[in-house]
Motif scaffolding. Structure first.
Motif, mmCIF file in Angstrom:
data_model
loop_
_atom_site.group_PDB
_atom_site.id
_atom_site.type_symbol
_atom_site.label_atom_id
_atom_site.label_comp_id
_atom_site.label_asym_id
_atom_site.label_seq_id
_atom_site.Cartn_x
_atom_site.Cartn_y
_atom_site.Cartn_z
ATOM 1 N N ALA A 3 0.848 -1.190 0.000
ATOM 2 C CA ALA A 3 0.000 0.000 0.000
ATOM 3 C C ALA A 3 0.881 1.237 0.000
ATOM 4 O O ALA A 3 1.711 1.413 0.897
ATOM 5 C CB ALA A 3 -0.912 0.006 1.222
ATOM 6 N N CYS A 37 -5.645 6.197 7.747
ATOM 7 C CA CYS A 37 -5.264 5.521 6.492
ATOM 8 C C CYS A 37 -4.664 4.154 6.773
ATOM 9 O O CYS A 37 -5.057 3.148 6.170
ATOM 10 C CB CYS A 37 -4.265 6.376 5.713
ATOM 11 N N LEU A 41 -5.978 0.366 5.571
ATOM 12 C CA LEU A 41 -5.142 -0.461 4.697
ATOM 13 C C LEU A 41 -4.747 -1.763 5.375
ATOM 14 O O LEU A 41 -4.677 -2.818 4.732
ATOM 15 C CB LEU A 41 -3.908 0.328 4.274
ATOM 16 N N MET A 100 -1.940 -0.973 -3.828
ATOM 17 C CA MET A 100 -2.959 0.005 -3.478
ATOM 18 C C MET A 100 -2.306 1.386 -3.383
ATOM 19 O O MET A 100 -1.146 1.491 -3.003
ATOM 20 C CB MET A 100 -3.584 -0.333 -2.121
ATOM 21 N N MET A 102 -3.302 5.222 -1.720
ATOM 22 C CA MET A 102 -4.240 6.053 -0.975
ATOM 23 C C MET A 102 -3.635 7.422 -0.754
ATOM 24 O O MET A 102 -2.455 7.540 -0.392
ATOM 25 C CB MET A 102 -4.582 5.410 0.382
ATOM 26 N N LEU A 112 -13.650 -0.005 0.240
ATOM 27 C CA LEU A 112 -12.315 -0.064 -0.349
ATOM 28 C C LEU A 112 -11.965 -1.487 -0.782
ATOM 29 O O LEU A 112 -11.263 -1.698 -1.779
ATOM 30 C CB LEU A 112 -11.272 0.431 0.647
ATOM 31 N N PHE A 171 -8.548 6.701 -3.627
ATOM 32 C CA PHE A 171 -8.144 5.312 -3.415
ATOM 33 C C PHE A 171 -8.139 4.594 -4.755
ATOM 34 O O PHE A 171 -9.140 4.613 -5.483
ATOM 35 C CB PHE A 171 -9.070 4.592 -2.436
ATOM 36 N N TYR A 172 -7.012 3.949 -5.070
ATOM 37 C CA TYR A 172 -6.798 3.331 -6.366
ATOM 38 C C TYR A 172 -6.042 2.007 -6.179
ATOM 39 O O TYR A 172 -5.379 1.799 -5.166
ATOM 40 C CB TYR A 172 -5.907 4.190 -7.282
ATOM 41 N N THR A 173 -6.123 1.159 -7.181
ATOM 42 C CA THR A 173 -5.166 0.063 -7.319
ATOM 43 C C THR A 173 -4.560 0.144 -8.713
ATOM 44 O O THR A 173 -5.234 0.544 -9.677
ATOM 45 C CB THR A 173 -5.820 -1.315 -7.125
ATOM 46 N N ARG A 218 -16.646 9.345 2.355
ATOM 47 C CA ARG A 218 -15.251 9.760 2.561
ATOM 48 C C ARG A 218 -15.225 11.273 2.649
ATOM 49 O O ARG A 218 -16.085 11.977 2.103
ATOM 50 C CB ARG A 218 -14.354 9.255 1.450
#
Length: 259
Positions: A3, A37, A41, A100, A102, A112, A171-173, A218
């Protein structure tokens, strides 16, 4: 899955809260933003945190050290705040698989895990948590276009006239392909290396990016009033959970048949 957490910003819009601390150390409900955060995670089984620090980085490093609740922490240094794509390149040598990402100034109570699950399905090269916001607020964020399959087809960073009100939430991957795209990004009109341009380069190269609609809430803590709103929501959620737990304890046990 590792992450990556971006926490290099000065938080100038959060002043006076950031007069004596970096943005990630601003407290919400008695915890720094970064702690919120890390907790989220860790719940998704992150096996390492790679944290990008910059402004007053010593405050963050001294507070967290080299691990958080058993999860090791690696720090990278963004010496100048030149945008998210620029920040992301500082972690390239530490990430060699799906990861991930963030933004360290967000407080989430949302799905998430759905984003991470989609990445693990191997049908997408990236997945983003997105939400619909009022049009007048969309210009604060990266605005997305999607096709009928729920795939992102375009991202515009903080447009003056947003074409849609669907925005990225922070928030992404990604796969490591994002790093190559970040290397190709040129400075924007704001003088920053925008992650939205790197995302568009991925799309142009034929990569698939799925949009996962947010279920929950969020808060992007950009201003003092955002911090207050996040604190109000977290405190309210904690009170509801406490009342629910109390109700369960007081609920009488029904007698079995025949007793």
């Amino acid at each position: 899955m590792k992450a990556v957490v971006l926490a290099a910003g000065k938080g100038t819009r959060l002043r006076p809260l950031t007069d004596d601390k970096p943005k990630g150390m601003v407290e919400v409900a008695d915890k720094p933003l970064l702690t919120h955060c890390f907790e989220q995670l860790a719940e998704m089984d992150a096996d390492e945190f790679v944290v990008v620090v910059g402004y007053r980085k010593e405050d963050i490093i001294s507070h967290y050290g080299d691990e958080f609740r058993g999860v090791p922490i690696t720090y990278t240094h963004q010496r100048e705040q030149k945008g998210l794509a620029h920040a992301l390149l500082t972690v390239e040598e530490h990430v060699d698989d799906d990861f991930m990402l963030m933004l360290g100034d967000n407080v989430f109570r949302a799905n998430l895990g759905d984003v991470v699950s989609r990445q693990r399905e191997e049908r997408a090269d990236a997945a983003f948590l997105v939400e619909e916001v009022p049009y007048e607020e969309a210009s604060r964020y990266g605005v997305c276009d999607t096709n009928k399959y729920g795939e992102i087809t375009n991202v515009i960073e903080k447009p003056e006239e947003p074409p849609t009100n669907l925005v990225m939430t922070g928030f992404y991957t990604f796969t490591p392909a994002i790093f190559h795209a970040c290397h190709l990004v040129q400075p924007s009109n704001r003088g920053e290396y925008e992650i939205s341009e790197a995302i568009d380069l991925l799309i142009e190269s034929g990569r698939t990016i799925d949009a996962i609609r947010m279920d929950g809430w969020r808060i992007d803590v950009g201003y003092p009033e955002d911090r207050d709103e996040a604190e109000r929501r977290l405190t309210g959620a904690a009170e509801v959970e406490a009342e629910s737990a109390s109700g369960d304890e007081e609920k009488p046990v029904e007698a079995a048949d025949g007793e």
